[in-house]
Scaffold this motif. Sequence first.
Motif, PDB file in Angstrom:
ATOM      1  N   ALA A  68       0.846  -1.189   0.000  1.00 14.66           N
ATOM      2  CA  ALA A  68       0.000   0.000   0.000  1.00 14.66           C
ATOM      3  C   ALA A  68       0.881   1.238   0.000  1.00 14.66           C
ATOM      4  O   ALA A  68       1.979   1.240   0.563  1.00 14.66           O
ATOM      5  N   GLY A  69       0.391   2.279  -0.632  1.00 10.76           N
ATOM      6  CA  GLY A  69       1.125   3.529  -0.668  1.00 10.76           C
ATOM      7  C   GLY A  69       0.665   4.480   0.420  1.00 10.76           C
ATOM      8  O   GLY A  69      -0.452   4.368   0.937  1.00 10.76           O
ATOM      9  N   PHE A  70       1.521   5.416   0.763  1.00 11.11           N
ATOM     10  CA  PHE A  70       1.190   6.476   1.703  1.00 11.11           C
ATOM     11  C   PHE A  70       1.948   7.719   1.267  1.00 11.11           C
ATOM     12  O   PHE A  70       2.896   7.623   0.477  1.00 11.11           O
ATOM     13  N   PRO A  71       1.557   8.896   1.730  1.00 15.11           N
ATOM     14  CA  PRO A  71       2.272  10.105   1.319  1.00 15.11           C
ATOM     15  C   PRO A  71       3.754  10.006   1.674  1.00 15.11           C
ATOM     16  O   PRO A  71       4.127   9.894   2.828  1.00 15.11           O
ATOM     17  N   ALA A 192      -3.130   2.836  -4.993  1.00 15.74           N
ATOM     18  CA  ALA A 192      -3.318   2.815  -3.531  1.00 15.74           C
ATOM     19  C   ALA A 192      -2.809   1.537  -2.875  1.00 15.74           C
ATOM     20  O   ALA A 192      -1.923   1.586  -2.030  1.00 15.74           O
ATOM     21  N   PHE A 193      -3.359   0.368  -3.239  1.00 14.25           N
ATOM     22  CA  PHE A 193      -2.951  -0.876  -2.574  1.00 14.25           C
ATOM     23  C   PHE A 193      -3.246  -2.061  -3.474  1.00 14.25           C
ATOM     24  O   PHE A 193      -4.031  -1.967  -4.428  1.00 14.25           O
ATOM     25  N   HIS A 194      -2.614  -3.195  -3.146  1.00 20.26           N
ATOM     26  CA  HIS A 194      -2.874  -4.423  -3.898  1.00 20.26           C
ATOM     27  C   HIS A 194      -2.382  -5.608  -3.069  1.00 20.26           C
ATOM     28  O   HIS A 194      -1.637  -5.446  -2.095  1.00 20.26           O
ATOM     29  N   SER A 195      -2.810  -6.805  -3.475  1.00 13.63           N
ATOM     30  CA  SER A 195      -2.364  -8.031  -2.805  1.00 13.63           C
ATOM     31  C   SER A 195      -2.318  -9.162  -3.818  1.00 13.63           C
ATOM     32  O   SER A 195      -3.040  -9.147  -4.818  1.00 13.63           O
ATOM     33  N   ASP A 216      -0.192   7.701   7.637  1.00 20.69           N
ATOM     34  CA  ASP A 216       1.249   7.866   7.722  1.00 20.69           C
ATOM     35  C   ASP A 216       1.910   6.493   7.611  1.00 20.69           C
ATOM     36  O   ASP A 216       1.220   5.471   7.417  1.00 20.69           O
ATOM     37  N   GLU A 217       3.218   6.441   7.713  1.00 15.92           N
ATOM     38  CA  GLU A 217       3.916   5.170   7.531  1.00 15.92           C
ATOM     39  C   GLU A 217       3.458   4.116   8.524  1.00 15.92           C
ATOM     40  O   GLU A 217       3.166   2.976   8.145  1.00 15.92           O
ATOM     41  N   THR A 218       3.375   4.489   9.798  1.00 16.71           N
ATOM     42  CA  THR A 218       2.954   3.515  10.816  1.00 16.71           C
ATOM     43  C   THR A 218       1.530   3.059  10.578  1.00 16.71           C
ATOM     44  O   THR A 218       1.214   1.868  10.711  1.00 16.71           O
ATOM     45  N   GLY A 219       0.646   3.987  10.217  1.00 18.26           N
ATOM     46  CA  GLY A 219      -0.736   3.618   9.944  1.00 18.26           C
ATOM     47  C   GLY A 219      -0.859   2.699   8.746  1.00 18.26           C
ATOM     48  O   GLY A 219      -1.656   1.762   8.743  1.00 18.26           O
ATOM     49  N   CYS A 220      -0.039   2.951   7.713  1.00 16.01           N
ATOM     50  CA  CYS A 220      -0.059   2.104   6.523  1.00 16.01           C
ATOM     51  C   CYS A 220       0.416   0.689   6.860  1.00 16.01           C
ATOM     52  O   CYS A 220      -0.204  -0.294   6.448  1.00 16.01           O
ATOM     53  N   ALA A 254       9.636   1.706   1.199  1.00 19.55           N
ATOM     54  CA  ALA A 254      10.458   2.439   0.245  1.00 19.55           C
ATOM     55  C   ALA A 254      10.043   3.909   0.268  1.00 19.55           C
ATOM     56  O   ALA A 254       8.863   4.234   0.098  1.00 19.55           O
ATOM     57  N   THR A 255      11.015   4.793   0.488  1.00 19.51           N
ATOM     58  CA  THR A 255      10.793   6.230   0.493  1.00 19.51           C
ATOM     59  C   THR A 255      11.911   6.901  -0.307  1.00 19.51           C
ATOM     60  O   THR A 255      12.745   6.223  -0.914  1.00 19.51           O
ATOM     61  N   ALA A 256      11.957   8.218  -0.250  1.00 15.84           N
ATOM     62  CA  ALA A 256      13.023   8.949  -0.937  1.00 15.84           C
ATOM     63  C   ALA A 256      14.386   8.633  -0.346  1.00 15.84           C
ATOM     64  O   ALA A 256      15.418   8.844  -1.004  1.00 15.84           O
ATOM     65  N   ASP A 257      14.421   8.110   0.874  1.00 14.54           N
ATOM     66  CA  ASP A 257      15.683   7.728   1.517  1.00 14.54           C
ATOM     67  C   ASP A 257      16.119   6.314   1.148  1.00 14.54           C
ATOM     68  O   ASP A 257      17.184   5.858   1.582  1.00 14.54           O
ATOM     69  N   GLY A 258      15.287   5.604   0.376  1.00  9.76           N
ATOM     70  CA  GLY A 258      15.628   4.245  -0.021  1.00  9.76           C
ATOM     71  C   GLY A 258      14.722   3.208   0.620  1.00  9.76           C
ATOM     72  O   GLY A 258      13.738   3.544   1.298  1.00  9.76           O
ATOM     73  N   VAL A 259      15.074   1.943   0.408  1.00  8.44           N
ATOM     74  CA  VAL A 259      14.311   0.824   0.967  1.00  8.44           C
ATOM     75  C   VAL A 259      14.918   0.404   2.297  1.00  8.44           C
ATOM     76  O   VAL A 259      16.139   0.293   2.425  1.00  8.44           O
ATOM     77  N   ARG A 260      14.062   0.172   3.259  1.00  9.48           N
ATOM     78  CA  ARG A 260      14.541  -0.348   4.541  1.00  9.48           C
ATOM     79  C   ARG A 260      13.560  -1.392   5.059  1.00  9.48           C
ATOM     80  O   ARG A 260      12.354  -1.311   4.805  1.00  9.48           O
ATOM     81  N   ARG A 261      14.102  -2.362   5.734  1.00  3.72           N
ATOM     82  CA  ARG A 261      13.271  -3.368   6.373  1.00  3.72           C
ATOM     83  C   ARG A 261      12.994  -2.952   7.806  1.00  3.72           C
ATOM     84  O   ARG A 261      13.921  -2.590   8.538  1.00  3.72           O
ATOM     85  N   LEU A 262      11.726  -2.990   8.206  1.00  5.05           N
ATOM     86  CA  LEU A 262      11.394  -2.641   9.579  1.00  5.05           C
ATOM     87  C   LEU A 262      11.961  -3.704  10.510  1.00  5.05           C
ATOM     88  O   LEU A 262      11.802  -4.913  10.247  1.00  5.05           O
TER      89      LEU A 262
END
Length: 290
Positions: A68-71, A192-195, A216-220, A254-262
């Motif tokens: 899913a995407g978020f701002p 928006a989202f897919h599965s 936001d990211e946490t909500g997504c 994935a954001t403008a800072d790159g991909v990171r694993r939580l």
Amino acid sequence: MRHGLGAGTGGFSRSDFPRSELGDPGRRVTIAELASQVVPNALPHSPAVADAVRVSELAPHGTTIVAAGFPGGVAMAGDRRATMGNMIAQRDIEKVFATDEYSMIGIAGSAGIAVEMVRLFRVELEHYEKIEGAPLSLSGKANHLAAMVRGNLGMALQGLTVVPLFAGWDTQRELGRIFSYDPTGGRYEETAFHSVGSGSVFARGSLKKLYHEDLDETGCVTALVQSLYDAADDDSATGGPDLSRRIFPVVMVATADGVRRLPDSEVAAIVDQVVAGRMGRPDGPAAPLL
């Protein structure tokens, strides 16, 4: 002049078959009867098709991936269960991977072939960047993955299907994008989202209820975890959070800072919150009517 399968075209007429096989000469030959004599392996109940089904059941399969995407970015999560027929083949398989600095991929289908495809995809993206001196665009990466999926069509026809979900940060358009695929290599950009995977119907239904554009990211990420929980609730091939073994979904952003694993600790906190809420409301949070 005769028409049809006989008529000197190199086809077949009733005279090409023994009477005992096709019955009364006055009866017309059906397509199924003709195929059973000429190309029996094309029929659904043929031994070749049955063997393909058995082979596919012997290979571990990955199941549900959501994105899913978020701002400001896009998030992807995958459950940890791999199945082999009606058995659980692995409880902690990883199905979401970073493919380069700004993109990630989730795999559903035959796990062995899918993991090999991801490895090759990574190498080819790195090779392109070294040769050209610049990374491939996100659309270019999505198109290249489509060609790889199409190249697996022969195996897919034997039951060893791979259906990826690709997402990343588009540095040119400055937004997160999601791409889905079909087994023939068709590429589709999602909104928006897919599965994908065996639990995708239930996960997508959950996201329709929970997702909104200003998360936001946490909500997504929380919405994705909720959707995987709903998928596991209705699909036996999708694994829910394993609280006793502390096995949780793999989540990447994935954001403008790159991909990171939580980190697992961050995902665990979200999972614990989701599970606690399900104790009081097993079907999950209610969506507003308007």
